[in-house]
Design a protein around this motif. Structure first.
Motif, mmCIF file in Angstrom:
data_model
loop_
_atom_site.group_PDB
_atom_site.id
_atom_site.type_symbol
_atom_site.label_atom_id
_atom_site.label_comp_id
_atom_site.label_asym_id
_atom_site.label_seq_id
_atom_site.Cartn_x
_atom_site.Cartn_y
_atom_site.Cartn_z
ATOM 1 N N ALA A 951 7.464 4.829 6.248
ATOM 2 C CA ALA A 951 8.135 3.534 6.098
ATOM 3 C C ALA A 951 7.188 2.384 6.401
ATOM 4 O O ALA A 951 7.229 1.334 5.745
ATOM 5 C CB ALA A 951 9.364 3.472 7.004
ATOM 6 N N SER A 952 6.309 2.566 7.381
ATOM 7 C CA SER A 952 5.337 1.510 7.685
ATOM 8 C C SER A 952 4.363 1.304 6.534
ATOM 9 O O SER A 952 4.023 0.168 6.186
ATOM 10 C CB SER A 952 4.581 1.863 8.970
ATOM 11 N N LEU A 953 3.927 2.398 5.946
ATOM 12 C CA LEU A 953 3.029 2.271 4.798
ATOM 13 C C LEU A 953 3.749 1.666 3.594
ATOM 14 O O LEU A 953 3.174 0.860 2.852
ATOM 15 C CB LEU A 953 2.469 3.647 4.432
ATOM 16 N N VAL A 954 5.010 2.060 3.403
ATOM 17 C CA VAL A 954 5.781 1.473 2.308
ATOM 18 C C VAL A 954 5.971 -0.018 2.530
ATOM 19 O O VAL A 954 5.956 -0.814 1.573
ATOM 20 C CB VAL A 954 7.131 2.201 2.169
ATOM 21 N N ALA A 955 6.132 -0.434 3.782
ATOM 22 C CA ALA A 955 6.264 -1.869 4.069
ATOM 23 C C ALA A 955 5.019 -2.637 3.670
ATOM 24 O O ALA A 955 5.101 -3.773 3.171
ATOM 25 C CB ALA A 955 6.562 -2.076 5.555
ATOM 26 N N ASP A 956 3.854 -2.032 3.867
ATOM 27 C CA ASP A 956 2.625 -2.684 3.408
ATOM 28 C C ASP A 956 2.613 -2.830 1.889
ATOM 29 O O ASP A 956 2.167 -3.850 1.345
ATOM 30 C CB ASP A 956 1.407 -1.876 3.860
ATOM 31 N N ILE A 957 3.085 -1.794 1.193
ATOM 32 C CA ILE A 957 3.143 -1.895 -0.269
ATOM 33 C C ILE A 957 4.103 -2.999 -0.684
ATOM 34 O O ILE A 957 3.819 -3.773 -1.605
ATOM 35 C CB ILE A 957 3.574 -0.547 -0.864
ATOM 36 N N VAL A 958 5.228 -3.068 -0.018
ATOM 37 C CA VAL A 958 6.223 -4.087 -0.351
ATOM 38 C C VAL A 958 5.655 -5.480 -0.159
ATOM 39 O O VAL A 958 5.873 -6.392 -0.979
ATOM 40 C CB VAL A 958 7.496 -3.871 0.491
ATOM 41 N N LEU A 959 4.913 -5.686 0.910
ATOM 42 C CA LEU A 959 4.328 -7.013 1.151
ATOM 43 C C LEU A 959 3.354 -7.408 0.046
ATOM 44 O O LEU A 959 3.217 -8.587 -0.278
ATOM 45 C CB LEU A 959 3.618 -7.030 2.507
ATOM 46 N N CYS A 960 2.703 -6.425 -0.530
ATOM 47 C CA CYS A 960 1.733 -6.736 -1.584
ATOM 48 C C CYS A 960 2.408 -7.212 -2.865
ATOM 49 O O CYS A 960 1.721 -7.731 -3.751
ATOM 50 C CB CYS A 960 0.863 -5.515 -1.881
ATOM 51 N N THR A 961 3.700 -7.036 -3.007
ATOM 52 C CA THR A 961 4.379 -7.578 -4.186
ATOM 53 C C THR A 961 4.453 -9.090 -4.161
ATOM 54 O O THR A 961 4.807 -9.700 -5.174
ATOM 55 C CB THR A 961 5.801 -7.007 -4.283
ATOM 56 N N ALA A 970 0.689 -6.058 -9.552
ATOM 57 C CA ALA A 970 0.943 -4.975 -10.497
ATOM 58 C C ALA A 970 0.648 -3.617 -9.872
ATOM 59 O O ALA A 970 1.394 -2.650 -10.078
ATOM 60 C CB ALA A 970 0.097 -5.175 -11.751
ATOM 61 N N ALA A 971 -0.428 -3.522 -9.100
ATOM 62 C CA ALA A 971 -0.746 -2.258 -8.429
ATOM 63 C C ALA A 971 0.328 -1.886 -7.424
ATOM 64 O O ALA A 971 0.679 -0.706 -7.280
ATOM 65 C CB ALA A 971 -2.112 -2.366 -7.745
ATOM 66 N N ALA A 972 0.876 -2.870 -6.716
ATOM 67 C CA ALA A 972 1.939 -2.586 -5.747
ATOM 68 C C ALA A 972 3.191 -2.081 -6.444
ATOM 69 O O ALA A 972 3.825 -1.108 -6.001
ATOM 70 C CB ALA A 972 2.245 -3.844 -4.934
ATOM 71 N N TYR A 973 3.576 -2.731 -7.524
ATOM 72 C CA TYR A 973 4.752 -2.265 -8.269
ATOM 73 C C TYR A 973 4.540 -0.848 -8.810
ATOM 74 O O TYR A 973 5.425 0.016 -8.707
ATOM 75 C CB TYR A 973 5.050 -3.218 -9.424
ATOM 76 N N ASP A 974 3.373 -0.604 -9.401
ATOM 77 C CA ASP A 974 3.103 0.729 -9.941
ATOM 78 C C ASP A 974 3.094 1.786 -8.844
ATOM 79 O O ASP A 974 3.582 2.914 -9.046
ATOM 80 C CB ASP A 974 1.761 0.728 -10.673
ATOM 81 N N LEU A 975 2.563 1.436 -7.701
ATOM 82 C CA LEU A 975 2.529 2.396 -6.603
ATOM 83 C C LEU A 975 3.926 2.691 -6.083
ATOM 84 O O LEU A 975 4.259 3.840 -5.770
ATOM 85 C CB LEU A 975 1.641 1.847 -5.477
ATOM 86 N N LEU A 976 4.772 1.679 -5.996
ATOM 87 C CA LEU A 976 6.156 1.915 -5.571
ATOM 88 C C LEU A 976 6.868 2.870 -6.522
ATOM 89 O O LEU A 976 7.511 3.837 -6.093
ATOM 90 C CB LEU A 976 6.908 0.579 -5.500
ATOM 91 N N VAL A 977 6.756 2.605 -7.806
ATOM 92 C CA VAL A 977 7.427 3.457 -8.787
ATOM 93 C C VAL A 977 6.828 4.863 -8.783
ATOM 94 O O VAL A 977 7.552 5.868 -8.846
ATOM 95 C CB VAL A 977 7.325 2.818 -10.186
ATOM 96 N N GLY A 978 5.507 4.960 -8.691
ATOM 97 C CA GLY A 978 4.878 6.273 -8.672
ATOM 98 C C GLY A 978 5.280 7.096 -7.456
ATOM 99 O O GLY A 978 5.564 8.292 -7.567
#
Length: 1505
Positions: A951-961, A970-978
């Motif tokens: 969840a902490s790592l996912v929060a970092d991805i979310v912030l990058c949006t 775009a990389a953050a969105y693609d990583l979330l979906v992947g």
């Protein structure tokens, strides 16, 4: 009826009757149903089961009765039911009764054959009965069969068609039976009776007298008609006849060719094509099989190919020519299987006959002939056929002529002559097929006649392109169009010819091609021959699986000669010598760039490589410009060897410890994350690019899939040869890597990674240790206050560049080393992750990402340390420029956490990230002394801790949006979906679960497992909704919107727990969050299935309508767009039931606009066209209310379309952008259109031609039928520059003396008198009011008369809703037109005499000339007022008039009708008032006429806008 009569026990008879006839209102159908019910009742009365046998017996018994046979309607119904029962009847039952049944049905057919419907039904029953006949008792079926044959020539088409189908059924049922010969003889007798009829009738007509001419012609017509009818039946029945009968019938058919009647020829050919293409030819002399014997088939093909009347002559029937192609295609394919020698002898004549048809006028004939030729070549040119064709010689007078194979090649080569130039598009695929087949069967030596015209076409196309360029440059704009047309035609032929020649290079080999088409480069430089330089790029793209030694023997000396000549010319000096030297150098590089193609899957690499490696090393040492092709050759050879050995299961001692093709510098992941710059685009092979997408180790490093002859033994031999020199190559490659510029290191990086993977670990380890030592020295030197004397200068000009160079060099060397070396590299990476420079951080994250992706076992063992680098205190030092590379590290870490073994989790996960709660990581509970309970709780704590880390790592991805960098978002969105897809695949399950299921499961892990990994991932992302900062909350909502867009159809139960918390954020004051929530709701409105969306309408409307009156950031518009989409998806009724009463006007307006659109569709042709487009778009976006939303992985996500504040009021355009399209605008907008145009003055481009002027809004298609567009094109062609409008100065001017651009500064920075805000800020683009504000509320002020006065009336209020009303009530009657009382226009600029500059306003809004100022307060008409101006009103400009959609133009022009109608109504009312006033004045003796007239004028109807 099916359940009432029969059910399932009758074999489906009742069901079929109900389906076919039960719902029909036709009397015949009702009769069938009534008869079926009666028969069913009879069977039940007799106590018999409702089976097909019972139905058959009952129907036959009823048909035998005289009273039944006398009723035509009853007979038709009975026969119809019998045709349904017979297919379901057991075979032995029908065979036992076939004689009686055939006799009865034949009698009914004879009695009622005059009725077409009865005849069809009877023929169907008769055919089924005869098909089940007992071969031993065939004599009993002969009368019925003859009766069936008589109907083959019936004049009624449907009856004839049913008889033909019955013949096929009977013959098919008699296959491989003794009765087939007898039945075939009966068919043959019918043919002998009918087919000679046309010839006999023609002969009789020739000898008939004039009085008998009419009767003779009628006899010819009848005979030809019977023959055509029989031929139609033979198309299906001829292949089923016995061999001898088929042969005799064929002879009768061939005799019809002598009549030379096109219609007869066509049908005869179609019948013969069906016979020739039939499978299962019988052996000669066999009467039990069907089809022709091989010898008879060969004779048939010979007769067809030798009959010149079929092939020669103008105006040939296209159907006949296509049938001939099918005949030869099927016949020769069968003949090649059974008799290759006969096929080889006759095939050239068939090809010679078909080739001229490529020049036919009909496209269908051309295409059919091309397909027939390709099929003949593919099926007939087998190894046996080619061997026979090589040995055979012509048997005619010219016995010394070419062999059949050479004759065939010559025939195909003739298609590339000028005669068939228009058909080259069809001929070139045939040539390519033949070349490929010749290479497959080992006959490359006979392909010369094909290569010569191919080379001529390629060379001629190149010359045509050069001539077109020269003509276009020399003749200017007049000949540009013709040159472009010639270039397009030449390019079309060149593309197909080059593809065919590429096939020759792959199939025949470069040796065979260059033997026929030598390069002649040196001769071309000397002027003695025409060089074929165009062959070099073809060889680079297409050569595979050839001999490497050929390149070293033939092409390397050529390259050396070109290089020496270039050096000599450069030393000589002079312009001409310099140009020639440049040409020689370019040709030399092209030859060298063919080396990677020749080394790809080379057959002689073990012998040719050691003999020529010194030449490569010398070239690498002396010529830096030759490094890219040499590096690519080394990389390709190593990667291909590794790929074959890895597929064979070899260990790391052969293939290294990481895959350089999948994770190296040239891999897709490295390129996506911003790999090393300077990518070498030498390998432009389309096949290789296609192979990369399908992986197998990225298609063996771009060389394509391994050929069939390249096995493991060949790969081992090649590996031995490569390893002998890899040590030396690594040394020179590392040195070249360090001395090169960063943007040019990609070839060296790829070569180092590939070579290291196939080199012994001991050899690679030495270079790796040296690189690591220098890296540590560079780090120490960077931190030293005083530069040391032994400073390392390799790798770059500054310490950061040197650090990056050695760090990445160590990474590529580590591909051939075990995990111990990777640990040392990881320790060096840690310092780079916290470096103060972004370049070092980016390189550190890139190296760490490659390690995590390429080495899964190492990541599992060092997972805790890697997570510390991502979540530890040092993570705050990550710069924004490095976040995109950091995202690439997170993905493999999260996947590793999901796959982590619970037993080893406590030892691997970082305990110091728990915030003091180490017991959770250890899995211990101090209050629990039970050992088993402690183990269970420990596992649960470990699972919870893993989820916390994820969840902490996912929060970092979310912030990058929320990052400003588009690529990072775009990389953050693609990583979330992947990641969501990965977790869903690892733990599949239904997304979401009910509360009862959660209570039953009892444990959190089990509940999560039941819901699936996708639900868990959604829960992790939703945790950000309770964040403390609006930034994080907004990012979370945006991430949820993206996931909802992707998984809309799988969110059956999570919607109830997702939508309410997100909608509750609309009650906050953070506009950043509100904007994200509106985007989320927009995605829900577009993507969620209707059955999931409808229950959420109430909460959605309750939340979004809170912002329906706020125009800032386009909130008001966004709300309206969402409501319109909800109305279209769920319906107006569903929306009205939950719409608050206070907002009902909005829904009524939307419904009204929708109704108007429907009326426009039905009322005008333009509206209909727009409606078709709209209807198609709706059907694409929403195929039905009950259908689920599209959730493809490759869905097109549009971040800007969802969350941008710059959306227009065109909802359709917005939806197109969200769906991934560009909408009406181009990808670059108006700015990109201007920059791409390159126009000079007068609308002409740099080459002198006229360029079409861009449309109104950048990128819009131009309507060439519009009058305004025509005038614009005329002005552009004439060089007329459009002058700026009066009263406005150009922003840029050019000094006529120097030509420099002069920017005129504005004298008045505060035209509105509002005071300067932020200094000399630039005004917003398109904001002519001069006010600079990001608040979109001020857009409402545009066009308001006297803006300054309106703002003063509005006071300090932030809202400007009443600014226009305040301006209307202002003193002095300020107006946009005429003279204003204050002497100031809307722009605020003073003018002499109280008139605005240019005599016209500069604002021009809707309220400026609407006519409100002339409205009488206490009357129904208009008044002049104090201004004494005659009342008027303007039809305001609607921007939909500029829309390219005609439907919207029609909607905009509809207002003109209301203006005209209002004016007419006012004129009529005023005229009536004038008449009444005149009458009153006449009655009063003329008194008060002026006053009456004044009243009439006062009552003039006010015109509406």
């Amino acid at each position: 009826m099916a359940s009432e009569y029969g059910g399932d026990a009758d074999g489906g008879v009742a069901a079929e009757v109900a389906q076919r006839y039960g719902r029909s209102a036709q009397p015949e159908s009702q009769q069938v149903v009534a008869v079926f019910k009666a028969i069913t009742d009879v069977i039940r009365t007799e106590g018999l089961p409702l089976s097909p046998t019972s139905y058959f017996a009952a129907i036959m018994s009823a048909l035998e009765k005289p009273e039944t046979q006398t009723s035509q309607q009853v007979v038709l119904a009975m026969l119809t039911l019998l045709s349904l029962v017979l297919p379901r009847l057991p075979a032995h039952v029908l065979r036992s009764r076939f004689a009686g049944a055939a006799e009865l049905v034949g009698a009914l057919l004879a009695a009622h054959g005059a009725e077409a419907a009865t005849a069809k039904a009877a023929l169907g029953c008769l055919a089924q009965v005869l098909a089940a006949a007992d071969p031993a008792a065939w004599l009993a079926a002969v009368p019925a069969f003859n009766q069936l044959l008589t109907f083959l020539t019936d004049a009624r088409p449907k009856v004839r068609k049913r008889a033909s189908g019955g013949l096929v059924e009977v013959l098919a049922g008699l296959q491989r039976s003794a009765a087939l010969g007898a039945a075939s003889e009966l068919v043959l007798k019918a043919c002998q009776r009918i087919l000679p009829g046309p010839a006999a009738a023609a002969q009789a007509a020739a000898s008939a007298s004039n009085k008998q001419r009419a009767a003779a012609e009628a006899a010819i017509t009848a005979a030809v008609a019977d023959a055509l009818h029989l031929l139609g039946a033979l198309k299906g029945g001829l292949p089923l006849l016995a061999t001898q009968a088929a042969k005799a019938a064929t002879e009768l058919l061939l005799k019809l060719y002598s009549l030379r009647q096109p219609l007869l020829d066509r049908h005869v050919t179609e019948a013969l094509a069906a016979l020739a293409g039939a499978q299962g030819a019988a052996a000669a002399g066999s009467s039990s099989g069907s089809g022709l014997a091989p010898s008879d088939l060969g004779d048939l093909l010979t007769v067809v190919t030798d009959t010149e009347s079929l092939w020669v002559g103008g105006g040939r029937d296209p159907g006949l020519l296509m049938a001939l192609g099918r005949l030869l295609e099927g016949g020769f394919s069968r003949l090649a299987e059974v008799d290759p020698a006969a096929c080889a002898a006759r095939l050239p004549r068939a090809v010679h006959a078909l080739v001229p048809q490529l020049a036919a006028e009909q496209d269908g004939v051309r295409y059919g002939t091309s397909q027939a030729l390709r099929t003949l070549i593919t099926d007939c040119l087998t190894a046996d056929t080619v061997a026979a064709a090589r040995r055979a010689r012509p048997t005619g007078p010219s016995s010394s002529g070419p062999t059949p194979l050479a004759s065939l090649v010559a025939a195909v080569a003739s298609t590339l002559s000028a005669r068939y130039q228009d058909a080259w598009g069809m001929a070139l695929p045939v040539v390519g097929t033949l070349i490929e087949k010749l290479g497959e069967v080992g006959a490359a030596d006979v392909a010369g006649p094909l290569l010569v015209p191919l080379g001529a076409i390629c060379a001629g196309a190149l010359d045509a392109v050069e001539d077109a360029d020269a003509a276009g440059a020399g003749a200017g704009g007049e000949e540009e169009e013709g040159g472009a047309a010639g270039k397009a035609a030449a390019a079309a032929h060149a593309g197909a010819a080059e593809a065919t020649l590429g096939t020759a290079l792959r199939a025949l080999g470069p040796e065979a091609v260059l033997k026929v088409l030598p390069l002649q480069i040196l001769e071309g430089l000397a002027g003695t021959a025409e060089p074929r330089t165009w062959l070099l790029p073809l060889m680079r793209r297409h050569v595979r699986h050839s001999q490497l030694g050929f390149w070293f023997r033939e092409l390397l000396p050529l390259a050396q000669s070109l290089g020496g000549r270039a050096a000599a010319l450069s030393a000589a000096g002079g312009a001409a010598a310099g140009a020639l030297a440049l040409k020689c150098r370019a040709l030399e590089l092209q030859v060298w760039h063919c080396l990677p193609a020749f080394i790809s899957w080379a057959t002689d690499l073990p012998t040719a490589y050691p003999a020529a490696v010194n030449s490569l090393a010398a070239a690498f040492a002396n010529r830096p410009d030759l490094h890219p092709p040499i590096c690519m050759a080394l990389q390709r050879a190593a990667a291909q060897v590794r790929h074959v050995l890895a597929a064979d299961g070899r260990g790391s001692e052969f293939i290294g410890f990481a895959d350089p093709a999948a994770h190296g510098p040239t891999s897709g992941a490295a390129a996506a994350a911003g790999g090393t710059a300077g990518a070498d685009d030498d390998d432009d092979d389309g096949a290789a690019a296609a192979g990369m997408a399908e992986d197998p180790a990225v298609a063996a490093a771009h060389g394509g899939a391994p050929p069939s002859g390249y096995d493991t033994a060949a790969a081992e031999a090649a590996l031995t040869a490569l390893r002998s020199y890899n040590k030396q190559w690594l040394s020179v490659l590392c040195k070249a890597y360090l001395v090169s510029e960063p943007e040019g290191r990609l070839p060296y990086s790829a070569a180092i990674a590939a070579v290291s993977a196939v080199t012994e670990a001991g050899v690679v380890g030495g270079y790796f240790r040296s690189a690591m030592q220098k890296l540590q020295k560079v780090v120490l030197d960077e931190s030293a206050e005083v530069p040391p004397p032994d400073l390392i200068t390799d790798g770059g000009p500054d310490p950061a560049a040197r650090r990056n160079a050695f760090l990445e060099l160590a990474l590529w060397l580590s591909f051939g080393l075990p995990e111990g070396a990777v640990d040392a590299l990881f320790r060096s990476v840690k310092g780079a992750l916290t470096h103060s420079q972004a370049a070092v951080q980016k390189r550190g994250f890139k190296v760490l990402a490659v390690l995590a992706e390429a080495r899964g076992s190492w990541l599992a063992g060092n997972l805790g340390e890697v997570i510390k680098q991502l979540l530890g205190p040092q993570a705050t030092a990550t710069l924004s420029a490095a976040r995109r590379y950091r995202l690439r590290v997170i993905r493999p870490v999260i996947i590793a956490l999901q796959q982590l073994d619970p037993k080893s989790a406590a030892a691997q996960l970082p305990r110091d990230l728990l915030g003091g709660d180490e017991e959770m990581a250890d899995g211990k509970d101090a209050d629990d002394d039970d050992e088993e309970g402690e183990d269970g709780k420990g596992k649960r704590h470990q699972a919870a801790f893993r989820r916390q880390l994820v969840a902490s790592l996912v929060a970092d991805i979310v912030l990058c949006t929320k990052e400003s960098n588009k690529k990072t978002r775009a990389a953050a969105y693609d990583l979330l979906v992947g990641l969501a897809h990965v977790m869903d695949e690892q733990e599949p399950g239904q997304l979401g679960g009910s509360e009862e299921e959660e209570e039953d499961m009892g444990q959190e892990k089990e509940a999560a497992g039941c819901k699936g990994g996708l639900y868990e991932f959604f829960s992790m992302v939703m945790a950000g909704l309770v964040a403390t900062t609006p930034h994080m909350v907004s990012a979370t909502v945006m991430a949820l919107a993206r996931l909802t867009y992707e998984f809309a159809a799988a969110m059956q139960n999570v919607i109830a727990s997702l939508v309410p918390p997100v909608l509750s954020l609309l009650r906050g004051k953070a506009r950043e969050v509100v904007k994200s929530v509106l985007g989320f709701v927009k995605v829900c409105a577009m993507r969620l299935p209707v059955d999931l969306l409808t229950p959420q309408l109430g909460p959605i409307l309750e939340g979004i309508l809170l912002w329906s009156q706020d125009s800032k950031n386009k909130f008001k518009l966004k709300v309206r767009v969402i409501v319109e989409r909800l109305a279209r998806r769920c319906g107006f009724e569903a929306l009205a039931s939950v719409m608050p009463p206070s907002e009902s006007r909005l829904l009524a307006h939307i419904r009204k606009e929708a109704a108007k659109k429907q009326r426009r569709k039905a009322g005008s042709q333009a509206g209909s066209e727009a409606g078709d487009v709209e209807g198609d778009r709706r059907s694409r976006h929403s195929s039905g209310r009950d259908s689920l939303a599209r959730t493809a992985r490759a869905s097109q996500w549009g971040h800007t379309a969802v969350f941008s504040s710059e959306a227009g009021d065109d909802m359709e355009e917005d939806e197109q952008e969200l769906a991934g399209g560009a909408g009406r605008r181009g990808a670059g907008g108006a700015k990109s259109v201007k920059s791409a145009g390159g126009k000079s003055a007068g609308g002409r481009n740099a080459s002198g031609g006229v360029r079409l002027a861009a449309g109104g809004s950048g990128g819009d298609p131009m309507d060439l039928l519009d009058a305004a567009t025509s005038r614009q094109l005329v002005r552009s062609a004439a060089g007329v520059v459009r002058q700026p409008a009066a009263g406005r100065e150009e922003a840029f001017k050019r000094d006529p003396s120097s030509g420099k651009m002069v920017i005129a500064e504005e004298e008045d920075d505060d035209p509105l008198g509002l005071g300067k805000r932020g200094g000399n800020k630039k005004r917003r683009r398109g904001d002519d009011d001069g006010y600079n504000s990001d608040d979109s509320d001020y857009d409402d002020l545009k066009g308001v008369a006297d803006l300054r006065h309106a703002l003063r009336k509005a006071g300090e209020s932030k809202s400007v809703r009443f600014a226009e009303a305040a301006a209307a009530k202002s003193e002095g009657g300020r107006s946009m037109g005429g003279r204003s009382a204050g002497g100031r226009s809307a722009g605020g600029a003073s003018s002499v005499g109280g008139r605005s500059a240019g005599g016209r306003s500069s604002g021009g809004g809707k309220g400026a000339h609407s006519g409100e100022r002339f409205k009488a307060k206490g009357a129904a008409g208009d008044v002049k007022g104090k201004s004494k101006i005659e009342p008027y009103a303007y039809w305001s400009l609607d921007r939909r008039m500029l829309n390219r959609r005609r439907g919207k133009q029609a909607a905009a022009t509809s207002k003109l009708e209301s203006i005209v109608s209002g004016a007419k109504a006012g004129a009529l009312k005023g005229a009536k008032a004038k008449r009444q006033a005149a009458a009153s004045a006449a009655a009063a003796g003329g008194r008060g006429g002026g006053r009456a007239g004044g009243k009439g004028g006062a009552k003039r109807q006010r015109t509406s806008e």
